[in-house]
Design a protein around this motif. Structure first.
Motif, PDB file in Angstrom:
ATOM      1  N   GLU A 149     -23.863  20.796  71.618  1.00  0.00           N
ATOM      2  CA  GLU A 149     -23.664  22.185  72.038  1.00  0.00           C
ATOM      3  C   GLU A 149     -22.280  22.395  72.655  1.00  0.00           C
ATOM      4  OE1 GLU A 149     -24.438  26.175  72.556  1.00  0.00           O
ATOM      5  OE2 GLU A 149     -25.611  24.746  71.407  1.00  0.00           O
ATOM      6  N   ASP A 150     -21.806  21.442  73.448  1.00  0.00           N
ATOM      7  CA  ASP A 150     -20.498  21.559  74.102  1.00  0.00           C
ATOM      8  C   ASP A 150     -19.334  21.604  73.114  1.00  0.00           C
ATOM      9  OD1 ASP A 150     -21.872  21.449  76.485  1.00  0.00           O
ATOM     10  OD2 ASP A 150     -21.333  19.370  76.917  1.00  0.00           O
ATOM     11  N   HIS A 151     -19.554  21.119  71.893  1.00  0.00           N
ATOM     12  CA  HIS A 151     -18.495  21.065  70.880  1.00  0.00           C
ATOM     13  C   HIS A 151     -18.868  21.860  69.629  1.00  0.00           C
ATOM     14  CE1 HIS A 151     -17.838  17.306  73.242  1.00  0.00           C
ATOM     15  NE2 HIS A 151     -16.624  17.822  73.263  1.00  0.00           N
ATOM     16  N   SER A 152     -19.685  22.880  69.777  1.00  0.00           N
ATOM     17  CA  SER A 152     -20.194  23.593  68.602  1.00  0.00           C
ATOM     18  C   SER A 152     -19.418  24.848  68.240  1.00  0.00           C
ATOM     19  CB  SER A 152     -21.673  23.956  68.817  1.00  0.00           C
ATOM     20  OG  SER A 152     -21.800  24.917  69.843  1.00  0.00           O
ATOM     21  N   SER A 153     -18.382  25.202  68.964  1.00  0.00           N
ATOM     22  CA  SER A 153     -17.689  26.469  68.704  1.00  0.00           C
ATOM     23  C   SER A 153     -17.088  26.526  67.305  1.00  0.00           C
ATOM     24  CB  SER A 153     -16.621  26.746  69.762  1.00  0.00           C
ATOM     25  OG  SER A 153     -15.637  25.735  69.749  1.00  0.00           O
ATOM     26  N   SER A 154     -16.483  25.440  66.821  1.00  0.00           N
ATOM     27  CA  SER A 154     -15.896  25.473  65.475  1.00  0.00           C
ATOM     28  C   SER A 154     -16.979  25.519  64.402  1.00  0.00           C
ATOM     29  CB  SER A 154     -14.958  24.291  65.250  1.00  0.00           C
ATOM     30  OG  SER A 154     -15.650  23.075  65.326  1.00  0.00           O
ATOM     31  N   LEU A 155     -18.104  24.887  64.651  1.00  0.00           N
ATOM     32  CA  LEU A 155     -19.214  24.934  63.703  1.00  0.00           C
ATOM     33  C   LEU A 155     -19.799  26.344  63.631  1.00  0.00           C
ATOM     34  CD1 LEU A 155     -20.971  23.340  61.748  1.00  0.00           C
ATOM     35  CD2 LEU A 155     -22.393  22.661  63.681  1.00  0.00           C
ATOM     36  N   ARG A 156     -19.930  26.989  64.766  1.00  0.00           N
ATOM     37  CA  ARG A 156     -20.426  28.369  64.801  1.00  0.00           C
ATOM     38  C   ARG A 156     -19.440  29.314  64.105  1.00  0.00           C
ATOM     39  NH1 ARG A 156     -24.642  29.192  68.690  1.00  0.00           N
ATOM     40  NH2 ARG A 156     -25.073  27.281  69.845  1.00  0.00           N
ATOM     41  N   LYS A 157     -18.139  29.071  64.275  1.00  0.00           N
ATOM     42  CA  LYS A 157     -17.122  29.892  63.609  1.00  0.00           C
ATOM     43  C   LYS A 157     -17.191  29.674  62.094  1.00  0.00           C
ATOM     44  CE  LYS A 157     -13.613  32.666  63.532  1.00  0.00           C
ATOM     45  NZ  LYS A 157     -13.773  34.086  63.832  1.00  0.00           N
ATOM     46  N   GLU A 158     -17.379  28.429  61.668  1.00  0.00           N
ATOM     47  CA  GLU A 158     -17.521  28.131  60.237  1.00  0.00           C
ATOM     48  C   GLU A 158     -18.717  28.874  59.657  1.00  0.00           C
ATOM     49  OE1 GLU A 158     -18.275  24.361  57.207  1.00  0.00           O
ATOM     50  OE2 GLU A 158     -17.912  23.965  59.336  1.00  0.00           O
ATOM     51  N   GLU A 159     -19.829  28.887  60.386  1.00  0.00           N
ATOM     52  CA  GLU A 159     -21.015  29.611  59.929  1.00  0.00           C
ATOM     53  C   GLU A 159     -20.706  31.103  59.781  1.00  0.00           C
ATOM     54  OE1 GLU A 159     -25.530  30.767  61.341  1.00  0.00           O
ATOM     55  OE2 GLU A 159     -24.364  29.371  62.555  1.00  0.00           O
ATOM     56  N   GLU A 160     -20.027  31.660  60.756  1.00  0.00           N
ATOM     57  CA  GLU A 160     -19.662  33.077  60.722  1.00  0.00           C
ATOM     58  C   GLU A 160     -18.798  33.393  59.494  1.00  0.00           C
ATOM     59  OE1 GLU A 160     -16.643  35.677  63.387  1.00  0.00           O
ATOM     60  OE2 GLU A 160     -18.158  34.567  64.522  1.00  0.00           O
ATOM     61  N   ILE A 161     -17.849  32.529  59.199  1.00  0.00           N
ATOM     62  CA  ILE A 161     -16.969  32.728  58.035  1.00  0.00           C
ATOM     63  C   ILE A 161     -17.757  32.592  56.736  1.00  0.00           C
ATOM     64  CG2 ILE A 161     -15.030  31.753  56.746  1.00  0.00           C
ATOM     65  CD1 ILE A 161     -13.838  31.026  59.560  1.00  0.00           C
ATOM     66  N   LEU A 162     -18.589  31.550  56.631  1.00  0.00           N
ATOM     67  CA  LEU A 162     -19.358  31.338  55.401  1.00  0.00           C
ATOM     68  C   LEU A 162     -20.324  32.486  55.128  1.00  0.00           C
ATOM     69  CD1 LEU A 162     -20.092  27.511  55.556  1.00  0.00           C
ATOM     70  CD2 LEU A 162     -18.622  28.704  53.925  1.00  0.00           C
ATOM     71  N   GLN A 163     -20.856  33.111  56.167  1.00  0.00           N
ATOM     72  CA  GLN A 163     -21.774  34.239  55.969  1.00  0.00           C
ATOM     73  C   GLN A 163     -21.072  35.415  55.284  1.00  0.00           C
ATOM     74  OE1 GLN A 163     -24.880  34.055  56.108  1.00  0.00           O
ATOM     75  NE2 GLN A 163     -25.289  32.347  57.447  1.00  0.00           N
ATOM     76  N   GLN A 164     -19.756  35.502  55.405  1.00  0.00           N
ATOM     77  CA  GLN A 164     -19.000  36.570  54.757  1.00  0.00           C
ATOM     78  C   GLN A 164     -18.899  36.360  53.247  1.00  0.00           C
ATOM     79  OE1 GLN A 164     -15.227  37.191  56.744  1.00  0.00           O
ATOM     80  NE2 GLN A 164     -16.172  36.859  58.739  1.00  0.00           N
ATOM     81  N   PHE A 165     -19.167  35.126  52.785  1.00  0.00           N
ATOM     82  CA  PHE A 165     -19.055  34.800  51.367  1.00  0.00           C
ATOM     83  C   PHE A 165     -20.418  34.483  50.747  1.00  0.00           C
ATOM     84  CE2 PHE A 165     -14.979  33.809  53.285  1.00  0.00           C
ATOM     85  CZ  PHE A 165     -14.108  34.447  52.414  1.00  0.00           C
ATOM     86  N   VAL A 166     -21.468  35.013  51.337  1.00  0.00           N
ATOM     87  CA  VAL A 166     -22.828  34.676  50.921  1.00  0.00           C
ATOM     88  C   VAL A 166     -23.092  35.005  49.449  1.00  0.00           C
ATOM     89  CG1 VAL A 166     -23.934  36.821  51.668  1.00  0.00           C
ATOM     90  CG2 VAL A 166     -25.227  34.703  51.681  1.00  0.00           C
ATOM     91  N   ASP A 167     -22.421  35.982  48.889  1.00  0.00           N
ATOM     92  CA  ASP A 167     -22.644  36.358  47.497  1.00  0.00           C
ATOM     93  C   ASP A 167     -21.675  35.700  46.522  1.00  0.00           C
ATOM     94  OD1 ASP A 167     -24.804  38.028  48.096  1.00  0.00           O
ATOM     95  OD2 ASP A 167     -23.449  39.676  48.622  1.00  0.00           O
ATOM     96  N   SER A 168     -20.781  34.852  47.005  1.00  0.00           N
ATOM     97  CA  SER A 168     -19.804  34.202  46.140  1.00  0.00           C
ATOM     98  C   SER A 168     -20.406  32.968  45.479  1.00  0.00           C
ATOM     99  CB  SER A 168     -18.572  33.785  46.935  1.00  0.00           C
ATOM    100  OG  SER A 168     -17.699  33.056  46.105  1.00  0.00           O
ATOM    101  N   PRO A 169     -20.332  32.876  44.155  1.00  0.00           N
ATOM    102  CA  PRO A 169     -20.877  31.699  43.466  1.00  0.00           C
ATOM    103  C   PRO A 169     -19.987  30.467  43.621  1.00  0.00           C
ATOM    104  CG  PRO A 169     -19.854  33.163  41.893  1.00  0.00           C
ATOM    105  CD  PRO A 169     -19.817  33.869  43.225  1.00  0.00           C
ATOM    106  N   ASN A 170     -18.786  30.635  44.185  1.00  0.00           N
ATOM    107  CA  ASN A 170     -17.831  29.530  44.285  1.00  0.00           C
ATOM    108  C   ASN A 170     -17.704  28.957  45.691  1.00  0.00           C
ATOM    109  OD1 ASN A 170     -17.095  29.804  41.518  1.00  0.00           O
ATOM    110  ND2 ASN A 170     -15.935  31.610  42.092  1.00  0.00           N
ATOM    111  N   VAL A 171     -18.534  29.417  46.609  1.00  0.00           N
ATOM    112  CA  VAL A 171     -18.498  28.938  47.993  1.00  0.00           C
ATOM    113  C   VAL A 171     -19.877  28.405  48.342  1.00  0.00           C
ATOM    114  CG1 VAL A 171     -18.127  29.604  50.407  1.00  0.00           C
ATOM    115  CG2 VAL A 171     -16.729  30.634  48.604  1.00  0.00           C
ATOM    116  N   VAL A 172     -19.898  27.244  48.983  1.00  0.00           N
ATOM    117  CA  VAL A 172     -21.165  26.650  49.410  1.00  0.00           C
ATOM    118  C   VAL A 172     -21.887  27.638  50.319  1.00  0.00           C
ATOM    119  CG1 VAL A 172     -22.196  24.798  50.778  1.00  0.00           C
ATOM    120  CG2 VAL A 172     -20.352  24.281  49.193  1.00  0.00           C
ATOM    121  N   ARG A 173     -23.141  27.850  50.048  1.00  0.00           N
ATOM    122  CA  ARG A 173     -23.930  28.833  50.790  1.00  0.00           C
ATOM    123  C   ARG A 173     -24.402  28.263  52.129  1.00  0.00           C
ATOM    124  NH1 ARG A 173     -27.818  32.897  47.980  1.00  0.00           N
ATOM    125  NH2 ARG A 173     -25.727  33.506  47.412  1.00  0.00           N
TER     126      ARG A 173
END
Length: 111
Positions: free
Chosen positions: A40-64
């Motif tokens: 949890e203390d080091h999760s900020s970059s992982l949470r940011k990655e999740e936020e970014i990936l959610q923006q590409f949820v409909d893209s067939p070329n990005v891991v969902r």
């Protein structure tokens, strides 16, 4: 919803976390995902990655990304986990290395 998984193997490790191949056992049985986890203390970059990936949820070329959740592990304490589509050929960085691209360095990154 309470998701329960079984860790199958480690797919990669970074300075602050690990990526496991996991199989769900509840509520849906036998679905396979890559699960990135960071304390949890080091999760900020992982949470940011999740936020970014959610923006590409409909893209067939990005891991969902299938979302994230916090759990408590006996040996690690509070951990943030992110479920991702399992890419059986490995990460983009691994494919680049395999095909003569970027060479490995000592930078800390979650696989």
């Amino acid at each position: 919803m309470n998701v329960r998984v079984v860790k199958i193997k480690v797919l990669g490790e970074g300075c602050f976390g690990v990526v496991h191949l996991v199989k769900t056992i509840a509520p849906v049985y036998n679905k396979v995902y890559a699960m990135k986890s960071a304390d949890e203390d080091h999760s900020s970059s992982l949470r940011k990655e999740e936020e970014i990936l959610q923006q590409f949820v409909d893209s067939p070329n990005v891991v969902r990304c299938h979302g994230g959740f916090t759990s408590v592990e006996q040996e690690r304490g509070v951990v943030y986990n992110m479920f991702m589509e399992y890419a059986s050929e490995g990460s983009l960085l691994n494919l680049m290395r395999k095909n003569g691209g970027r060479k490995q360095n000592n930078n800390c990154s979650l696989a």
